[in-house]
Design a protein around this motif. Structure first.
Motif, mmCIF file in Angstrom:
data_model
loop_
_atom_site.group_PDB
_atom_site.id
_atom_site.type_symbol
_atom_site.label_atom_id
_atom_site.label_comp_id
_atom_site.label_asym_id
_atom_site.label_seq_id
_atom_site.Cartn_x
_atom_site.Cartn_y
_atom_site.Cartn_z
ATOM 1 N N ARG A 1 16.989 51.384 58.377
ATOM 2 C CA ARG A 1 15.867 51.698 58.015
ATOM 3 C C ARG A 1 14.575 51.399 59.239
ATOM 4 N NH1 ARG A 1 14.519 52.314 52.471
ATOM 5 N NH2 ARG A 1 16.689 53.225 51.595
ATOM 6 N N SER A 2 15.214 50.749 59.896
ATOM 7 C CA SER A 2 14.065 50.533 61.187
ATOM 8 C C SER A 2 15.119 49.959 62.567
ATOM 9 C CB SER A 2 13.246 49.108 61.055
ATOM 10 O OG SER A 2 13.970 47.885 60.760
ATOM 11 N N ILE B 1 10.600 51.936 65.364
ATOM 12 C CA ILE B 1 10.652 53.136 64.349
ATOM 13 C C ILE B 1 11.234 52.471 63.099
ATOM 14 C CG2 ILE B 1 11.382 55.243 64.060
ATOM 15 C CD1 ILE B 1 11.768 55.563 67.024
ATOM 16 N N GLY C 1 11.261 53.683 58.532
ATOM 17 C CA GLY C 1 11.189 54.780 57.557
ATOM 18 C C GLY C 1 11.590 54.540 56.218
ATOM 19 N N TYR D 1 13.414 62.600 56.179
ATOM 20 C CA TYR D 1 12.975 61.723 57.303
ATOM 21 C C TYR D 1 14.174 61.459 57.985
ATOM 22 C CZ TYR D 1 14.249 56.908 56.089
ATOM 23 O OH TYR D 1 14.989 55.479 55.945
ATOM 24 N N PHE E 1 15.505 59.750 62.238
ATOM 25 C CA PHE E 1 15.320 59.315 63.576
ATOM 26 C C PHE E 1 16.626 58.995 64.113
ATOM 27 C CE2 PHE E 1 13.846 55.627 60.764
ATOM 28 C CZ PHE E 1 15.001 54.916 61.130
ATOM 29 N N VAL F 1 12.496 62.060 66.303
ATOM 30 C CA VAL F 1 11.863 61.651 64.872
ATOM 31 C C VAL F 1 11.411 62.816 64.212
ATOM 32 C CG1 VAL F 1 10.036 60.157 63.925
ATOM 33 C CG2 VAL F 1 11.188 59.443 66.066
ATOM 34 N N VAL G 1 10.014 64.548 60.115
ATOM 35 C CA VAL G 1 9.538 64.310 58.615
ATOM 36 C C VAL G 1 9.400 65.611 58.147
ATOM 37 C CG1 VAL G 1 7.935 63.622 56.729
ATOM 38 C CG2 VAL G 1 8.543 61.820 58.633
ATOM 39 N N THR H 1 7.502 59.733 51.236
ATOM 40 C CA THR H 1 8.322 59.430 52.460
ATOM 41 C C THR H 1 7.558 59.181 53.717
ATOM 42 O OG1 THR H 1 9.945 61.125 51.553
ATOM 43 C CG2 THR H 1 9.871 60.593 54.010
ATOM 44 N N VAL I 1 7.301 57.641 57.990
ATOM 45 C CA VAL I 1 8.059 57.005 59.272
ATOM 46 C C VAL I 1 6.860 56.557 60.245
ATOM 47 C CG1 VAL I 1 9.308 57.493 61.420
ATOM 48 C CG2 VAL I 1 10.028 58.598 59.486
#
Length: 429
Positions: A207-208, A216, A218, A231, A233, A243, A245, A423, A425
Motif C-alpha cells: 500500500r505504500s 507513495i 494508495g 490506482y 504505482f 503513478v 488513478v 480511491t 494516492v
C-alpha cells in the motif's frame, strides 16, 4: 328410460365429473410443488389445466418481473422458443391487463381473435378459454390460455376449475421465481468473490513504497461489490516511477473489468512507450474498442523522476489532483489535458507542464467519491474541505496524509456507507 332416470343419470355424471376435477385439483397441488424449475412448472400447469377441461392445446403465460408483458416458453424443433406479449395485446394480453376471464365459443366469429397463428401452423381454433392466474393478494401473476374443448365449447365449470387451480399455481410460480432469484444471487456472489479476488491481486502489492526522495501510498474502498476505481504505482524504466488513478463510470463487475484492462494496458505501455502522452493516446484507442453502454473512464497518470524530482503528467478528464507546494504555501491544481477515455478514437493526448515535487510537497490524486461524498445534511465534501484535510496533515507521511483525509471524510459523512468508490494516492516529497 324415464325422464327422472335420465335426470338422475345426468346429475350422477356431473357429480362424477366434479369429483374427478376435485381429485385433479388435490393432485395438482402436490405435483405443482414437485419442481422449482420454471420451464418444467409451465409444462405441469398446462398439462394439469388442459387435462382437467379436456382442451386440445394451450399455453401458460407468466407475468414479467416489471409487469409490462407476459411470457412463456414452448418447445419447437428441439429448442425452447420464448413468446412475449405486451399487456393488452391479443386475448391473453387483454386478460393479463384486465384480470377478467374471456370465454369464446366460436373463435372465428369473435373480432378479438387473431387467426395468424392458425394460418401459419394449420391448426384450427374453435373455442378459447383464457383466465388469469391470481395470487392470494389478488394480483395477476400469469394467464391460462386453453383452446378447443373436446365435446363442445368451454363451460362455466371449466372457468371455476381454473379459478381454483389459480391459487395453487400462483404459489408454485412464486416459489419457482424465488428459487431462481436465489440461484442467481448465489451465482452473482460467486462471480463477485472471484472479481474481488482478482481486483486485490491487481492492486499494488504494497500500500505504500519509498521511491527515492518520494513516499507513495494508495487506498481503495468499494461502495459496491466490485470497483470501477483504479490506482497503481510501479517502477518503470530508468528508475522512474509511474503513478496513476482512474475512475470508470458506473459501479460493479462491468466497471471493474474495464479497470483491469486499463491497468494491464498502462503497465504494458509504461515498459514499451517512452512518451507518456503517446501511452495515454494508445490506451484511449484500445478502450474505445471495448467500452459498451456509454461507459467511459477518467484517468490521471504521472511519471516521477527521483533524480530530478520532476513529474511529467497527463490527465484525461480526471478530477484535478492537488499539489501542496511547501515553498509557496499554496495548492496547485492540475487540470485536464484531454477528454475522458473510451469515447472517441484517434484523439491525441498532451502532457501538462512539468512540475517539481520539492521537499515537503504533497500531491494527492483522488476520484470523485472523495469530493462528492455527501454530509449528513446533503452538502458535498468538496475541494475546499479536501485541501483543509491535506493541509492539516502535511507534516506526516504519504500514508498518514491518506489516513487524515479518510478520517475527515468519515467525520463529514457521519460514518455512513460510501455512496461511491473512494480511491486516493498520495505522493510526499
Amino acid at each position: 328410460m324415464s325422464d327422472d332416470d335420465r335426470d338422475a343419470g345426468s346429475e350422477v355424471a356431473a357429480l362424477e365429473r366434479e369429483v374427478a376435477r376435485q381429485k385433479r385439483l388435490v393432485e395438482a397441488s402436490t405435483v405443482l410443488h414437485s419442481t422449482l424449475d420454471q420451464d418444467e412448472l409451465l409444462s405441469i400447469l398446462l398439462r394439469t389445466a388442459a387435462d382437467a377441461v379436456d382442451a386440445e392445446r394451450g399455453t401458460v403465460y407468466l407475468m414479467s418481473s416489471d409487469g409490462t408483458e407476459i411470457w412463456s416458453r414452448v418447445a419447437s424443433g428441439g429448442q425452447k422458443l420464448e413468446i412475449r406479449l405486451p399487456l393488452g395485446k391479443g386475448i391473453a394480453g387483454a386478460v393479463a391487463k384486465s384480470g377478467e376471464t374471456i370465454r369464446i365459443d366460436d373463435a372465428y366469429a369473435d373480432a378479438r381473435f387473431d387467426p395468424t397463428t392458425d394460418k401459419r401452423t394449420g391448426f384450427r381454433t374453435r373455442s378459447i378459454l383464457c383466465a388469469p392466474i391470481r395470487n392470494r393478494a389478488g394480483a395477476v401473476v400469469g394467464v391460462f390460455q386453453l383452446l378447443n374443448r373436446r365435446g363442445g365449447p368451454f363451460a362455466p365449470a371449466d372457468v371455476d376449475f381454473l379459478a381454483s387451480l389459480s391459487v395453487h399455481a400462483a404459489l408454485a410460480i412464486e416459489n419457482a421465481r424465488m428459487h431462481k432469484e436465489t440461484l442467481e444471487k448465489e451465482r452473482q456472489s460467486r462471480e463477485i468473490l472471484v472479481a474481488q479476488g482478482i481486483q486485490r491481486t491487481l492492486q499494488p502489492a504494497a500500500r505504500s513504497i519509498e521511491a527515492g526522495p518520494f513516499g507513495i501510498a494508495g487506498m481503495n474502498e468499494l461502495c459496491e461489490d466490485a470497483s470501477g476505481d483504479y490506482y497503481d504505482f510501479l517502477e518503470g524504466e530508468s528508475g522512474r516511477y509511474v503513478v496513476a488513478v482512474g475512475d470508470v463510470s458506473g459501479h460493479g463487475l462491468g466497471s471493474a473489468l474495464v479497470m483491469s484492462e486499463a491497468r494491464a494496458l498502462l503497465r504494458a505501455f509504461s515498459r514499451t512507450v517512452p512518451e507518456l502522452a503517446t501511452a495515454i493516446t494508445m490506451l484511449n484507442d484500445f478502450l474505445v474498442q471495448d467500452m459498451t453502454q456509454g461507459k467511459f473512464m477518467t484517468f490521471f497518470a504521472a511519471v516521477l523522476d527521483p533524480a530530478t524530482r520532476v513529474m511529467q503528467w497527463c490527465s484525461a478528464g480526471h478530477n484535478p489532483p492537488m499539489l501542496w507546494q511547501a515553498e509557496k504555501g499554496a495548492f496547485l491544481c492540475l487540470d485536464s489535458t484531454g477528454p475522458v477515455l473510451g469515447i472517441l478514437p484517434g484523439l491525441p493526448y498532451e502532457r501538462g507542464a512539468d512540475v517539481v515535487i520539492g521537499p515537503g510537497d504533497v500531491l494527492l490524486l483522488y476520484t470523485d467519491g472523495v469530493t462528492e461524498a455527501p454530509g449528513t445534511g446533503g452538502e458535498l465534501f468538496g475541494e475546499d474541505r479536501l485541501q483543509e484535510a491535506i493541509r492539516a496533515a502535511i507534516s506526516g507521511t504519504a500514508a498518514e496524509v491518506l489516513a487524515a483525509v479518510r478520517g475527515a471524510l468519515a467525520k463529514w459523512t457521519g460514518g455512513g456507507a460510501n455512496r461511491d468508490d473512494i480511491t486516493m494516492v498520495c505522493v510526499k516529497g
